[in-house]
Design an enzyme around this catalytic site. Structure first.
Site, PDB file in Angstrom:
ATOM      1  CE  LYS A 175      -0.731  -8.811   0.941  1.00 15.58           C
ATOM      2  NZ  LYS A 175       0.098  -7.647   0.786  1.00 15.58           N
ATOM      3  CE1 TYR A 180      -4.698  -0.952   5.597  1.00  8.94           C
ATOM      4  CE2 TYR A 180      -3.886  -2.741   4.223  1.00  8.94           C
ATOM      5  CZ  TYR A 180      -4.218  -1.406   4.387  1.00  8.94           C
ATOM      6  OH  TYR A 180      -4.072  -0.535   3.329  1.00  8.94           O
ATOM      7  CG  ASP A 240      -8.445  -9.596   4.354  1.00 11.60           C
ATOM      8  OD1 ASP A 240      -7.743 -10.203   3.512  1.00 11.60           O
ATOM      9  OD2 ASP A 240      -8.330  -8.384   4.586  1.00 11.60           O
TER      10      ASP A 240
HETATM   11  N1  HOZ Z   1      -0.597  -3.368   2.763  1.00 10.82           N
HETATM   12  C1  HOZ Z   1       0.749  -3.794   2.608  1.00 10.82           C
HETATM   13  C2  HOZ Z   1       1.315  -4.317   3.857  1.00 10.82           C
HETATM   14  N2  HOZ Z   1       0.484  -5.048   4.690  1.00 10.82           N
HETATM   15  C3  HOZ Z   1       1.619  -2.684   2.145  1.00 10.82           C
HETATM   16  C4  HOZ Z   1       1.995  -2.881   0.778  1.00 10.82           C
HETATM   17  C5  HOZ Z   1       3.055  -1.944   0.261  1.00 10.82           C
HETATM   18  O1  HOZ Z   1       3.344  -0.930   0.851  1.00 10.82           O
HETATM   19  O2  HOZ Z   1       3.600  -2.242  -0.773  1.00 10.82           O
END
Ligand code: HOZ
Length: 427
Positions: free
Chosen positions: A266, A144, A238
Site C-alpha cells: 500500500k 486478512y 502484516d
Molecule cells: N483487500 C482490500 C481491502 N482490504 C481490497 C482491495 C480492493 O478490492 O481493491
C-alpha cells in the site's frame, strides 16, 4: 443523483469481467446498487463516470495517504517513466526505498520487494517455515493477509463482507493453520501451550483493518511477542495497511513491539502495485539468491512504483502525521456527535487515520463482536452518504481512510452529511 453511465459501464463490464470487477469488495454487492466507475481523483476528491464528485474515504484501500494526484508523487512518477518503465534488473529507486524502509523500521535490516501484499505475506510465511523448520502457523479470526491459500479461513475483508468462513478451492486441513480470536489472551496461552513447539510463526495485523478497525488491546501484541520468543516461533506483522500510515515506524513503532518479519504494501507503493517483506539479516539470508527459500518476480521492485513510494514516504514528516491525526480526530468526534444527535448507537475505533465505524452499542475488539455489530444498517447508510457526496468503503468490514489532503472543510462537510445519513438510517 444520476449514476446511469456507471450502471451502463457495469453492465458491460459484467459480460467480460468476473462480477464486473477486479476485486470482490469493489462490487458493491454487500451495500447494494452498482459500483461507481471512477474517472479521476484529485486531493481528497474523486469523480465518477457521470461527473458526480465525492470526498473519498477509501483512498484506494489505504495507499493514498497523501490523497489523489499529489504533485510530488506525480512528478516523480513522470520522471521515472521517461527513463523506462521496467528493466527486470536492479535500479536506484528500489535501493533508495529499501534504505528508507530499513531506517524507518529497526526490525528490518534487509528487504525483498514484491508486487502485492498477498505476495509479501505468503513469502513471509514460506521464510518463517524454512527458518524454523516447522509447518504450522497461528493466525487470528478476522485478520486478512491477502488471498494465498493458507490465509483463507476465518479471514476479514472480502470473506467477512460475503460471510464466507473459507474459500472454495483451498484443500481442507492442508494448510496447518490454527486460528484463534484476536485480542484474546487466554486463547493465546492455550494455543502456545498446546502447539507452541510446532508453530513456525504467528501472523497478525497489529491493528486489524479488515474487520473494520480493531486496535490491539494493551498487552496483546507484547504477549504474542513474548510467547513467540519463548517457543521459537517467528512473529510476522502484516503491516500492509499500517506501514507508514499509523506512524513513521508503522504499528511496531507505535506500540513498541518488534516483530521478526514485517510485511508491507500500500503506502510504500504510493498508489502503484507493490509489496515487500523484510527482517533482520540473519533471517533474510535464507531468501534466494542468498539462501534456499525461492521467491521471484518479473516486475518486483518496479522503478515507477518505487519512485511513487519514495516520493510518498518522503512527504510523511511530523507535520503530515499531525495533520492526519487532527483530521481523523475531528471525523471520529463528528461521527459520535452526529450519531448521538440522531439516536443511533455507534462504536468508533480509530488508530491514526484508520477509522472503523460499527453500528450498535458496545466494544468491538474482535471478529465476533465486529460481526455482531448491526452491520445490516450499513448499506442504507452507505447509499445515503453517496447521495451526500461522500464515498465510504462499500463494506462495513473495511477501513475508512483519511489522507493529508482531507481538509477541515471536507471533514465538516462529511460530518454534516453523516447527520442526514444517520437520520435516514434511524427513520
Ligand atoms: N483487500 C482490500 C481491502 N482490504 C481490497 C482491495 C480492493 O478490492 O481493491
Amino acid at each position: 443523483m444520476d449514476t446511469s453511465e456507471s450502471a451502463r459501464l457495469f453492465r458491460e463490464a459484467s459480460k467480460v469481467m468476473v462480477g464486473g470487477v477486479s476485486s470482490p469488495v469493489r462490487s458493491f454487492s454487500s451495500v447494494g446498487g452498482n459500483p461507481l466507475f471512477i474517472a479521476r481523483g484529485e486531493g481528497s476528491k474523486i469523480w465518477d463516470a457521470d461527473g458526480n464528485r465525492y470526498v473519498d474515504y477509501v483512498c484506494s484501500w489505504g495507499p493514498l495517504v497523501l490523497g489523489h494526484c499529489d504533485k510530488d508523487v506525480v512528478d516523480a512518477v513522470l520522471r521515472e517513466v521517461r527513463n523506462g518503465t521496467s528493466f527486470g534488473a536492479p535500479t536506484v529507486p528500489e535501493l533508495e526505498l529499501a534504505k528508507r524502509i530499513a531506517s524507518a523500521l529497526p526490525s528490518v535490516e534487509k528487504v525483498r520487494f514484491v508486487n502485492s501484499g498477498t505476495e509479501a505475506t505468503m513469502s513471509a510465511l514460506r521464510l518463517a517455515r524454512a527458518y524454523t523448520n516447522r509447518t504450522t502457523f497461528l493466525k487470528f479470526d478476522g485478520c486478512y493477509h491477502g488471498h494465498a491459500d493458507p490465509f483463507l479461513t476465518q479471514a476479514g475483508s472480502g470473506l467477512a463482507t460475503f460471510d464466507l468462513p473459507s474459500s472454495a478451492g483451498v484443500p481442507a486441513g492442508g494448510t496447518s493453520v490454527i486460528t484463534i480470536p484476536y485480542n484474546d489472551m487466554e486463547s493465546l496461552d492455550e494455543a502456545f501451550r498446546e502447539h507452541g513447539g510446532e508453530l513456525a510463526a504467528a501472523v497478525v495485523e497489529p491493528v486489524a483493518g479488515n474487520m473494520g478497525v480493531v486496535p490491539p488491546e494493551p498487552g496483546f501484541l507484547e504477549k504474542l511477542r513474548g510467547l513467540c520468543t519463548e517457543h521459537g516461533s517467528l512473529l510476522i506483522f502484516d503491516e500492509v495497511i499500517t506501514g507508514f500510515r499509523v506512524s513513521p515506524g508503522g504499528a511496531q513503532g507505535l506500540y513498541g513491539v518488534r516483530p521478526d518479519i514485517t510485511c508491507l504494501g500500500k503506502v510504500i507503493g504510493g498508489g502503484f502495485p507493490v509489496g515487500a517483506y523484510g527482517a533482520r539479516a540473519e533471517v533474510m539470508r535464507l531468501v534466494s539468491p542468498e539462501g534456499p527459500v525461492y521467491q521471484a518476480g518479473t516486475l518486483a521492485g518496479n522503478p515507477v512504483a518505487m519512485a511513487a513510494g519514495l516520493a510518498t514516504i518522503s512527504k510523511l514528516d511530523g507535520h503530515a502525521y499531525s495533520r492526519l491525526e487532527e483530521a481523523s480526530t475531528a471525523l471520529e468526534e463528528g461521527i459520535i456527535r452526529g450519531a448521538a444527535a440522531c439516536g443511533v448507537e455507534v462504536t468508533v475505533n480509530r488508530v491514526g487515520s484508520m477509522v472503523g465505524l460499527f453500528f450498535g452499542p458496545g466494544r468491538v475488539n474482535d471478529y465476533s463482536t465486529a460481526k455482531a455489530s448491526a452491520h445490516g444498517l450499513y448499506p442504507r447508510f452507505h447509499r445515503k452518504m453517496l447521495e451526500e457526496g461522500v464515498y465510504l468503503p462499500p463494506s462495513p468490514f473495511e477501513t475508512i481512510f483519511l489522507s493529508t489532503a482531507h481538509s477541515d472543510e471536507d471533514v465538516d462537510a462529511t460530518v454534516a452529511a453523516m447527520k442526514h445519513a444517520f437520520k435516514g438510517v434511524s427513520a
